[in-house]
Design an enzyme around this catalytic site. Structure first.
Site, mmCIF file in Angstrom:
data_model
loop_
_atom_site.group_PDB
_atom_site.id
_atom_site.type_symbol
_atom_site.label_atom_id
_atom_site.label_comp_id
_atom_site.label_asym_id
_atom_site.label_seq_id
_atom_site.Cartn_x
_atom_site.Cartn_y
_atom_site.Cartn_z
ATOM 1 N N GLU A 1 -9.761 -1.182 5.562
ATOM 2 C CA GLU A 1 -8.624 -1.272 6.267
ATOM 3 C C GLU A 1 -8.878 -1.529 7.801
ATOM 4 O O GLU A 1 -8.223 -2.295 8.444
ATOM 5 C CB GLU A 1 -7.498 -0.538 5.829
ATOM 6 C CG GLU A 1 -6.245 -0.548 6.727
ATOM 7 C CD GLU A 1 -5.105 0.476 6.036
ATOM 8 O OE1 GLU A 1 -5.522 1.240 5.031
ATOM 9 O OE2 GLU A 1 -4.110 0.314 6.913
ATOM 10 N N GLN B 1 0.693 -1.182 0.086
ATOM 11 C CA GLN B 1 0.024 0.148 -0.103
ATOM 12 C C GLN B 1 0.825 1.387 0.063
ATOM 13 O O GLN B 1 1.523 1.615 0.915
ATOM 14 C CB GLN B 1 -0.894 0.024 1.258
ATOM 15 C CG GLN B 1 -1.765 1.214 1.564
ATOM 16 C CD GLN B 1 -2.452 1.224 2.750
ATOM 17 O OE1 GLN B 1 -1.873 0.719 3.905
ATOM 18 N NE2 GLN B 1 -3.632 1.791 2.921
ATOM 19 N N GLY B 2 0.939 2.141 -1.223
ATOM 20 C CA GLY B 2 1.432 3.074 -0.997
ATOM 21 C C GLY B 2 0.726 4.419 -0.860
ATOM 22 O O GLY B 2 0.422 5.125 -1.970
ATOM 23 N N TYR B 3 0.465 4.858 0.170
ATOM 24 C CA TYR B 3 -0.369 5.929 0.651
ATOM 25 C C TYR B 3 0.415 6.825 1.286
ATOM 26 O O TYR B 3 0.773 8.105 0.889
ATOM 27 C CB TYR B 3 -1.388 5.766 1.623
ATOM 28 C CG TYR B 3 -2.582 5.072 1.167
ATOM 29 C CD1 TYR B 3 -3.023 4.552 -0.129
ATOM 30 C CD2 TYR B 3 -4.120 5.221 1.761
ATOM 31 C CE1 TYR B 3 -4.223 4.026 -0.424
ATOM 32 C CE2 TYR B 3 -5.073 4.930 1.577
ATOM 33 C CZ TYR B 3 -5.310 4.523 0.252
ATOM 34 O OH TYR B 3 -6.425 3.843 -0.325
ATOM 35 N N SER B 4 1.000 6.498 2.340
ATOM 36 C CA SER B 4 1.940 7.688 3.300
ATOM 37 C C SER B 4 3.166 8.145 2.538
ATOM 38 O O SER B 4 4.014 7.441 1.809
ATOM 39 C CB SER B 4 2.456 7.126 4.684
ATOM 40 O OG SER B 4 1.234 6.406 5.424
ATOM 41 N N ASN C 1 -5.146 6.429 16.144
ATOM 42 C CA ASN C 1 -6.419 6.454 16.820
ATOM 43 C C ASN C 1 -7.001 8.048 17.031
ATOM 44 O O ASN C 1 -8.140 8.094 17.267
ATOM 45 C CB ASN C 1 -6.192 5.643 18.026
ATOM 46 C CG ASN C 1 -6.146 4.147 17.926
ATOM 47 O OD1 ASN C 1 -6.144 3.794 16.603
ATOM 48 N ND2 ASN C 1 -6.028 3.507 18.923
ATOM 49 N N GLU C 2 -6.121 9.016 17.094
ATOM 50 C CA GLU C 2 -6.604 10.303 17.524
ATOM 51 C C GLU C 2 -7.208 10.750 16.337
ATOM 52 O O GLU C 2 -8.441 11.325 16.386
ATOM 53 C CB GLU C 2 -5.257 11.171 17.715
ATOM 54 C CG GLU C 2 -4.241 11.244 18.920
ATOM 55 C CD GLU C 2 -3.676 9.882 18.866
ATOM 56 O OE1 GLU C 2 -3.124 9.407 17.890
ATOM 57 O OE2 GLU C 2 -3.027 9.649 20.182
#
Ligand SMILES: Cc1cc2nc3c(=O)[nH]c(=O)nc-3n(C[C@H](O)[C@H](O)[C@H](O)COP(=O)(O)OP(=O)(O)OC[C@H]3O[C@@H](n4cnc5c(N)ncnc54)[C@H](O)[C@@H]3O)c2cc1C
Length: 383
Positions: free
Chosen positions: A242, A124-127, A370-371
């Site tokens: 996800e 997965q290439g998101y960040s 989670n924030e």
């Protein structure tokens, strides 16, 4: 885990349980976290694929078994209770649902069957550096030149990029206007010239993560999923799947069950009311999470997206994974300190407990912190 199943579902459970007993390889080993041994993990996934059970949430037309929500739940529970790890989520529970909804027929035919057979592995290439929680700020640029996109940029924290045959990437196709509207979703073959992978070792001592550098990478335009500029909508849809899969209820039951056994075997811990209460609290929280998870699975099985509940599942599921691993480490005491193996007289639940505890600090970060999930839920309540 005390649900009333119909006679058909009870028979199904017996079939899955028997198959798991005969087929889970010893060396795969239980895990909550990211598998570290490529060959054993891949062999296990291909074995499930050959049985037709790897893509266990998929409909038959795409290579899944077409199970009901209850059957999917039973399968995942039996898999975890047999001590087998979850399968790589990137193709199965992220890209798969995206292609079924947004992919064209050619993309579905080309990419879904090999995922269901365990033959092609995705990452997965998101960040990117500077685009994590604020994902829409991503800068990796894709410029169209005739029948190709030319991609330049950098991805980071890319889990198992060094194992993957393909990466699904969010790229910027339009640098002007609102940043969410200039993003597109591309499928990229990892063997394409111009892709460089550099390892990142995490706090548990393993190489799961990577930086991925893309320099003048040529991607055929037919690898665009949906329309140009539709990437943000697709990305959000994928993230709900996800986050739901990160909840990890079945694996938490397995880990908590092992902890119960270890405590029962220990003459001091088993008599301590504080320990008993700690385990009971974890179990009650897990049961509550399980029911929310079942509601979400039911929605997905009816063809609806998991929705914002996935954020709640992600928060509570990862908090519980962390709390269980913390209890394993603390109750193991000195026995839990060795990093990989325990001394012979130490219960196996404590072997690697400190390593697992350290890895699971990341669970409240990956899949969106989670924030950020709390922000998502807060926005929902404002409606
Ligand atoms: C083990 C692991 C595996 C991963 N695998 C992948 C992968 O395969 N592919 C991929 O694309 N990414 C992956 N990631 C990246 C992950 O999605 C990001 O780390 C995550 O989205 C957070 O982004 P960041 O690290 O840039 O932190 P930042 O966004 O810089 O956040 C830093 C801190 O600030 C807080 N924060 C930021 N903004 C807000 C806000 N608006 N309100 C409140 N708090 C805020 C965050 O909660 C966090 O505590 C992985 C990460 C880890 C740890």
């Amino acid at each position: 885990m005390n649900l009333d199943f119909s006679p058909e579902d009870q028979a199904f459970r017996a079939e899955v349980r028997a198959w798991m007993r005969d087929n889970v390889p010893q060396q795969v080993g239980p895990s909550i976290g990211i598998p570290s041994h490529k060959e054993t993990q891949f062999a296990w996934e291909r074995k499930l694929g050959a049985k037709g059970w790897l893509a266990y949430t998929w409909p038959k037309e795409y290579g899944g078994p077409g199970w009901t929500a209850t059957q999917q739940y039973i399968f995942d529970t039996e898999r975890a209770l047999a001590g087998a790890p979850p399968c790589g989520p990137f193709g199965l529970s992220m890209l798969g649902p995206v292609l079924m909804r947004y992919g064209n027929e050619a993309q579905k035919q080309r990419y879904l069957p090999p995922i269901a057979r365990g033959e092609e592995f995705w990452c997965q290439g998101y960040s990117e550096p500077g685009a994590g929680s604020d994902l829409a700020s991503l800068k990796t640029r894709a410029v169209r030149e005739e029948d190709h996109y030319i991609v330049n940029g950098q991805k980071i924290w890319t889990t198992q990029a060094h194992w993957a045959d393909f990466i699904f990437c969010l790229v910027r196709t339009n640098p002007d206007g609102p940043k969410q509207q200039g993003i597109s979703f591309l499928l990229i073959d990892m063997a394409t010239p111009g892709i460089e992978i550099r390892p990142i070792t995490t706090i548990d001592g393993h190489h799961h993560l990577n930086e991925v550098f893309l320099t003048d990478v040529r991607v055929p335009v037919e690898n665009l999923v949906g329309e140009e500029g539709e990437g943000w909508t697709i990305a959000k849809y994928l993230l709900t799947h996800e986050r739901t899969s990160i909840a990890g209820v079945a694996d938490s039951y397995y880990q908590l069950g092992r902890l119960h056994e270890a405590v029962a075997d220990d003459p001091v811990l088993s008599q301590d009311p504080v320990v008993t209460r700690r385990l009971a609290t974890l179990e009650v929280d897990l049961m509550a999470l399980e029911y929310t998870n079942l509601r979400t699975l039911d929605r997905v099985a009816k063809g609806q997206p998991p929705g914002s509940e996935s954020s709640g599942l992600k928060i509570k599921g990862t908090e519980l994974q962390q709390a269980i691993s913390e209890a394993q480490m603390e109750l193991g005491g000195l026995g839990a300190l060795p990093w990989l193996t325990a001394a012979e007289d130490v219960h196996t639940v404590f072997a690697g407990a400190t390593q697992r505890y350290n890895f699971l600090r990341a669970s409240s970060i990956y899949g969106g912190t989670n924030e950020i999930q709390k922000n998502v839920l807060a926005k929902l309540l404002q409606l």
